[in-house]
Design a protein around this motif. Structure first.
Motif, PDB file in Angstrom:
ATOM      1  N   ARG A  33      74.463  53.698  67.791  1.00 40.33           N
ATOM      2  CA  ARG A  33      73.168  53.061  68.064  1.00 40.33           C
ATOM      3  C   ARG A  33      72.633  52.288  66.877  1.00 40.33           C
ATOM      4  O   ARG A  33      71.787  51.418  67.031  1.00 40.33           O
ATOM      5  CB  ARG A  33      72.172  54.123  68.474  1.00 40.33           C
ATOM      6  N   ASP A  34      73.088  52.585  65.668  1.00 42.93           N
ATOM      7  CA  ASP A  34      72.530  51.916  64.488  1.00 42.93           C
ATOM      8  C   ASP A  34      73.435  50.824  63.931  1.00 42.93           C
ATOM      9  O   ASP A  34      73.242  50.372  62.821  1.00 42.93           O
ATOM     10  CB  ASP A  34      72.212  52.935  63.398  1.00 42.93           C
ATOM     11  N   PHE A  35      74.378  50.321  64.714  1.00 43.59           N
ATOM     12  CA  PHE A  35      75.318  49.346  64.160  1.00 43.59           C
ATOM     13  C   PHE A  35      74.678  47.995  63.888  1.00 43.59           C
ATOM     14  O   PHE A  35      75.195  47.223  63.094  1.00 43.59           O
ATOM     15  CB  PHE A  35      76.572  49.225  65.042  1.00 43.59           C
ATOM     16  N   LEU A  36      73.527  47.696  64.479  1.00 41.82           N
ATOM     17  CA  LEU A  36      72.826  46.445  64.210  1.00 41.82           C
ATOM     18  C   LEU A  36      71.569  46.653  63.371  1.00 41.82           C
ATOM     19  O   LEU A  36      70.715  45.777  63.316  1.00 41.82           O
ATOM     20  CB  LEU A  36      72.445  45.754  65.527  1.00 41.82           C
ATOM     21  N   LEU A  37      71.457  47.786  62.719  1.00 42.76           N
ATOM     22  CA  LEU A  37      70.239  48.125  61.977  1.00 42.76           C
ATOM     23  C   LEU A  37      69.915  47.107  60.899  1.00 42.76           C
ATOM     24  O   LEU A  37      68.745  46.758  60.710  1.00 42.76           O
ATOM     25  CB  LEU A  37      70.364  49.518  61.362  1.00 42.76           C
ATOM     26  N   ASP A  38      70.890  46.577  60.195  1.00 43.48           N
ATOM     27  CA  ASP A  38      70.623  45.616  59.122  1.00 43.48           C
ATOM     28  C   ASP A  38      70.095  44.287  59.641  1.00 43.48           C
ATOM     29  O   ASP A  38      69.563  43.494  58.876  1.00 43.48           O
ATOM     30  CB  ASP A  38      71.891  45.360  58.302  1.00 43.48           C
ATOM     31  N   ASP A  39      70.209  44.019  60.934  1.00 45.18           N
ATOM     32  CA  ASP A  39      69.725  42.768  61.502  1.00 45.18           C
ATOM     33  C   ASP A  39      68.247  42.820  61.869  1.00 45.18           C
ATOM     34  O   ASP A  39      67.654  41.797  62.164  1.00 45.18           O
ATOM     35  CB  ASP A  39      70.536  42.402  62.748  1.00 45.18           C
ATOM     36  N   TYR A  40      67.658  44.019  61.856  1.00 43.47           N
ATOM     37  CA  TYR A  40      66.245  44.156  62.183  1.00 43.47           C
ATOM     38  C   TYR A  40      65.376  43.835  60.976  1.00 43.47           C
ATOM     39  O   TYR A  40      65.820  43.920  59.844  1.00 43.47           O
ATOM     40  CB  TYR A  40      65.944  45.587  62.646  1.00 43.47           C
ATOM     41  N   PRO A  41      64.096  43.478  61.211  1.00 47.78           N
ATOM     42  CA  PRO A  41      63.184  43.240  60.087  1.00 47.78           C
ATOM     43  C   PRO A  41      63.006  44.500  59.239  1.00 47.78           C
ATOM     44  O   PRO A  41      63.209  45.620  59.707  1.00 47.78           O
ATOM     45  CB  PRO A  41      61.864  42.862  60.773  1.00 47.78           C
ATOM     46  N   ARG A  42      62.618  44.307  57.995  1.00 46.70           N
ATOM     47  CA  ARG A  42      62.496  45.405  57.036  1.00 46.70           C
ATOM     48  C   ARG A  42      61.554  46.506  57.542  1.00 46.70           C
ATOM     49  O   ARG A  42      61.822  47.692  57.363  1.00 46.70           O
ATOM     50  CB  ARG A  42      62.005  44.856  55.704  1.00 46.70           C
ATOM     51  N   ALA A  43      60.443  46.153  58.187  1.00 48.46           N
ATOM     52  CA  ALA A  43      59.481  47.160  58.664  1.00 48.46           C
ATOM     53  C   ALA A  43      60.121  48.086  59.702  1.00 48.46           C
ATOM     54  O   ALA A  43      59.882  49.300  59.693  1.00 48.46           O
ATOM     55  CB  ALA A  43      58.256  46.477  59.255  1.00 48.46           C
ATOM     56  N   ILE A  44      60.935  47.539  60.567  1.00 54.49           N
ATOM     57  CA  ILE A  44      61.607  48.359  61.575  1.00 54.49           C
ATOM     58  C   ILE A  44      62.663  49.239  60.916  1.00 54.49           C
ATOM     59  O   ILE A  44      62.824  50.406  61.281  1.00 54.49           O
ATOM     60  CB  ILE A  44      62.217  47.476  62.677  1.00 54.49           C
ATOM     61  N   GLN A  45      63.372  48.698  59.922  1.00 56.66           N
ATOM     62  CA  GLN A  45      64.359  49.500  59.208  1.00 56.66           C
ATOM     63  C   GLN A  45      63.696  50.682  58.521  1.00 56.66           C
ATOM     64  O   GLN A  45      64.220  51.793  58.537  1.00 56.66           O
ATOM     65  CB  GLN A  45      65.098  48.654  58.176  1.00 56.66           C
ATOM     66  N   GLU A  46      62.530  50.468  57.907  1.00 54.43           N
ATOM     67  CA  GLU A  46      61.834  51.555  57.225  1.00 54.43           C
ATOM     68  C   GLU A  46      61.304  52.577  58.227  1.00 54.43           C
ATOM     69  O   GLU A  46      61.322  53.768  57.956  1.00 54.43           O
ATOM     70  CB  GLU A  46      60.695  50.987  56.378  1.00 54.43           C
ATOM     71  N   ARG A  47      60.827  52.116  59.360  1.00 49.82           N
ATOM     72  CA  ARG A  47      60.312  53.036  60.367  1.00 49.82           C
ATOM     73  C   ARG A  47      61.436  53.867  60.984  1.00 49.82           C
ATOM     74  O   ARG A  47      61.223  55.014  61.373  1.00 49.82           O
ATOM     75  CB  ARG A  47      59.587  52.259  61.450  1.00 49.82           C
TER      76      ARG A  47
END
Length: 65
Positions: A33-47
């Protein structure tokens, strides 16, 4: 040159590529489920609260290629 033939080939190849891309994203999401995590904005990554897992890195590498 027959434009109907050109448009027919363009439509067929476009449809085939979009189906393959969509299948790749769905299969990658099913595997990790987290294979596209680096493509999300920084705020979503931190959350989300944790770095990408090792499995997520492997899946992202395979589907990124």
């Amino acid at each position: 040159m027959r434009w109907s033939l050109v448009f027919g080939y363009a439509s067929a190849y476009g449809l085939a590529m979009s189906v393959l891309f969509s299948a790749g994203v769905l299969i990658g999401g099913a595997l990790s489920r987290d294979f596209l995590l680096d493509d999300y904005p920084r705020a979503i990554q931190e959350r989300y609260g944790r770095p990408k897992s090792e499995r997520g890195r492997r899946v992202a590498t395979w589907f990124g290629a």
